[in-house]
Design an enzyme around this catalytic site. Sequence first.
Site, short mmCIF file in Angstrom:
data_model
loop_
_atom_site.label_atom_id
_atom_site.label_comp_id
_atom_site.label_asym_id
_atom_site.label_seq_id
_atom_site.Cartn_x
_atom_site.Cartn_y
_atom_site.Cartn_z
N ARG A 136 14.86 -2.87 3.44
CA ARG A 136 14.66 -3.56 4.72
C ARG A 136 15.52 -4.83 4.76
O ARG A 136 15.98 -5.29 3.71
CB ARG A 136 13.18 -3.98 4.82
CG ARG A 136 12.21 -2.82 4.65
CD ARG A 136 10.92 -3.26 3.92
NE ARG A 136 10.12 -2.10 3.54
CZ ARG A 136 9.11 -1.62 4.25
NH1 ARG A 136 8.72 -2.23 5.34
NH2 ARG A 136 8.46 -0.54 3.85
N ASP B 43 -6.38 -3.71 0.89
CA ASP B 43 -7.03 -2.76 -0.01
C ASP B 43 -6.07 -1.66 -0.49
O ASP B 43 -6.48 -0.75 -1.20
CB ASP B 43 -8.25 -2.13 0.68
CG ASP B 43 -7.88 -1.43 1.99
OD1 ASP B 43 -6.66 -1.33 2.30
OD2 ASP B 43 -8.79 -0.99 2.69
N GLY B 44 -4.82 -1.73 -0.03
CA GLY B 44 -3.85 -0.73 -0.48
C GLY B 44 -3.97 0.61 0.23
O GLY B 44 -3.25 1.55 -0.09
N ARG C 185 0.82 -1.22 0.00
CA ARG C 185 0.00 0.00 0.00
C ARG C 185 0.85 1.26 0.00
O ARG C 185 0.35 2.34 0.27
CB ARG C 185 -0.90 0.00 1.21
CG ARG C 185 -0.13 -0.17 2.52
CD ARG C 185 -0.98 0.15 3.64
NE ARG C 185 -0.42 -0.34 4.89
CZ ARG C 185 -0.98 -0.12 6.04
NH1 ARG C 185 -2.09 0.56 6.10
NH2 ARG C 185 -0.45 -0.58 7.14
N ASP D 11 10.76 -7.55 7.99
CA ASP D 11 10.34 -6.66 6.89
C ASP D 11 10.11 -5.24 7.42
O ASP D 11 9.90 -4.33 6.62
CB ASP D 11 9.08 -7.18 6.19
CG ASP D 11 7.96 -7.47 7.16
OD1 ASP D 11 8.14 -8.32 8.04
OD2 ASP D 11 6.89 -6.84 7.05
N ASN D 12 10.15 -5.07 8.73
CA ASN D 12 10.00 -3.72 9.30
C ASN D 12 11.33 -3.20 9.85
O ASN D 12 11.35 -2.19 10.56
CB ASN D 12 8.95 -3.72 10.42
CG ASN D 12 7.55 -3.95 9.87
OD1 ASN D 12 7.29 -3.72 8.69
ND2 ASN D 12 6.64 -4.42 10.72
N LYS E 95 2.53 6.37 1.68
CA LYS E 95 1.88 5.19 2.27
C LYS E 95 0.36 5.38 2.23
O LYS E 95 -0.15 6.42 2.63
CB LYS E 95 2.35 5.05 3.72
CG LYS E 95 1.99 3.74 4.39
CD LYS E 95 2.87 3.56 5.63
CE LYS E 95 2.49 2.36 6.45
NZ LYS E 95 3.35 2.22 7.63
N ASP F 162 8.44 1.74 10.03
CA ASP F 162 7.12 1.09 9.97
C ASP F 162 6.42 1.09 11.32
O ASP F 162 6.50 0.13 12.09
CB ASP F 162 7.23 -0.35 9.43
CG ASP F 162 6.95 -0.39 7.94
OD1 ASP F 162 6.98 0.69 7.31
OD2 ASP F 162 6.68 -1.47 7.41
P1 AMP Z 1 2.77 -3.96 8.14
O1 AMP Z 1 2.21 -4.86 9.18
O2 AMP Z 1 2.07 -2.65 8.01
O3 AMP Z 1 4.25 -3.82 8.25
O4 AMP Z 1 2.49 -4.68 6.75
C1 AMP Z 1 2.92 -5.99 6.41
C2 AMP Z 1 2.71 -6.20 4.94
O5 AMP Z 1 1.33 -6.10 4.61
C3 AMP Z 1 3.41 -5.18 4.05
O6 AMP Z 1 3.87 -5.85 2.91
C4 AMP Z 1 2.32 -4.20 3.73
O7 AMP Z 1 2.54 -3.53 2.52
C5 AMP Z 1 1.11 -5.09 3.65
N1 AMP Z 1 -0.13 -4.38 4.00
C6 AMP Z 1 -0.51 -3.92 5.22
N2 AMP Z 1 -1.71 -3.31 5.15
C7 AMP Z 1 -2.10 -3.37 3.87
C8 AMP Z 1 -3.25 -2.93 3.15
N3 AMP Z 1 -4.25 -2.28 3.75
N4 AMP Z 1 -3.31 -3.19 1.83
C9 AMP Z 1 -2.32 -3.84 1.21
N5 AMP Z 1 -1.23 -4.29 1.80
C10 AMP Z 1 -1.10 -4.06 3.13
MG MG Z 2 5.72 -3.18 7.33
#
Ligand code: AMP
Ligand code: MG
Length: 487
Positions: free
Chosen positions: A183, A125-126, A93, A252-253, A113, A262
């Site tokens: 990352r 949903d991005g 996203r 990944d964070n 973001k 993140d």
């Molecule tokens: P996060 O927990 O925010 O670090 O996200 C973990 C992974 O999920 C990352 O690859 C994000 O890009 C993806 N992600 C989190 N929320 C969304 C969302 N609403 N739509 C698409 N991808 C998401």
């Molecule tokens: Mg992340």
Amino acid sequence: MKALDELTFDNRFARLGDAFSTHVLPEPLDEPRLVVASKAAMALLDLDPAVAETPVFAELFGGHKLWTEAEPRAMVYSGHQFGGYTPQLGDGRGLLLGEVYNEAGEHWDLHLKGAGMTPYSRMGDGRAVLRSSIREFLASEALHALGIPTSRALCVISSSTPVWREKQERGAMVLRLAHSHIRFGHFEYFYYTKKPEQQAELAEHVLNLHYPECREQPEPYLAMFREIVERNAEMIAKWQAYGFCHGVMNTDNMSILGITFDFGPFAFLDDFDAHFICNHSDHEGRYSFSNQVPIGQWNLSALAQALTPFISVEALKEALGLYLPLYQAHYLDLMRRRLGLTTAEEDDQTLVEGLLKLMQNSGVDYTLFLRRLGDESATLAVARLRDDFVDMAGFDAWAERYKARVARDGDYTQEQRRERMHAVNPLYILRNYLAQNAITAAESGDYSEVRRLHDVLTRPFEEQAGMEQYAQRPPDWGKHLEISCSS
Ligand code: AMP
Ligand code: MG
């Protein structure tokens, strides 16, 4: 000072090509409106602060307009999430809009973001909601002001676009700045998908652009990994010293630059609690406050594994061995300063631990205690602060030890002591309930509280007239807020 159309781009990551990222255009938000902008972050791009209030600013950072030189890309990566390997992640996203050079010759990634779906969106949903965008913005700028390495945030844009989480919320975007968005998980992706050529290209890219001084070393990749270990040790020491709980330390964070990255369900401790878990879906407490230290090393080991094609296992292990001692040294150094000490004694570690244990047992406010400790002489301060402790005898014993230690430390006036201690002990931190108040107002269209809170947090060490309400313990409703992990 530059106008918005005067930014200079040089998109080095985009040039690595389609194996590393995919071209995706941002999906605009409806009726974009500026919530808050950081003047300090704008200065990093040499932007005139006045441009934040122009309509084109909200259009650019709300996904409606793009610089002709921008090359928006969704990056691919993977990572270990809660200890298990997820083979395919990526910017689901967020989009790297491009890399901007400022007049000082620094380059900054512009990362938007909440910019819509990408090939890596999986079930998402991005989008990002206003609540989490405000939290990321405030945290980035607050950590920076505390001296904790972090990605920065330029602005938050709100909209009328509906986004569904547990309920309908407003879609928003946050523009993040960092020297790189690479990352640990980037290296893991190319390692586990067995793409040695791309992995080597990525390693060269990071070495050349972000660790050029390591080129001079006999083993440049090893020198780079060592530097990453050192930076992580220092960053996590600062988290622990200031009571910052990240909450989702998946690989990944974790930034390859050793910056806080993140922001999700993060929290600053109110009452000191070593076992605090800010992420309420973290049932096992993998990312609890005190576990951040060993998890930092675990994450570095995951990165080390992905670097085995370039560095011998023995050398990697040796470099990993630097982490804990470096962490300890940074942490103790900062805690000594927070206690007002200018010299080092062997027993200082137990002095710190003793205090934390007493605070833990009595639920003492971590930030306020240390701030008040510097308000007066050691003798007067501990006499006043003892009322906060249930175990008064225990505190008295600690206080005697502390006073004796301060007396041995040196001869300085209370004025000097206060100045020195207040320079490292913030009065204002981003307490969850303060963020929540600002979010509630912003959700009804009033951005004044987000802006005021942001302003207060940019000068955390400086007492600000009329801002007493930001330097209080949380009210009962704000004590153990469950911050939604959906963002
Ligand atoms: P996060 O927990 O925010 O670090 O996200 C973990 C992974 O999920 C990352 O690859 C994000 O890009 C993806 N992600 C989190 N929320 C969304 C969302 N609403 N739509 C698409 N991808 C998401
Ligand atoms: Mg992340």
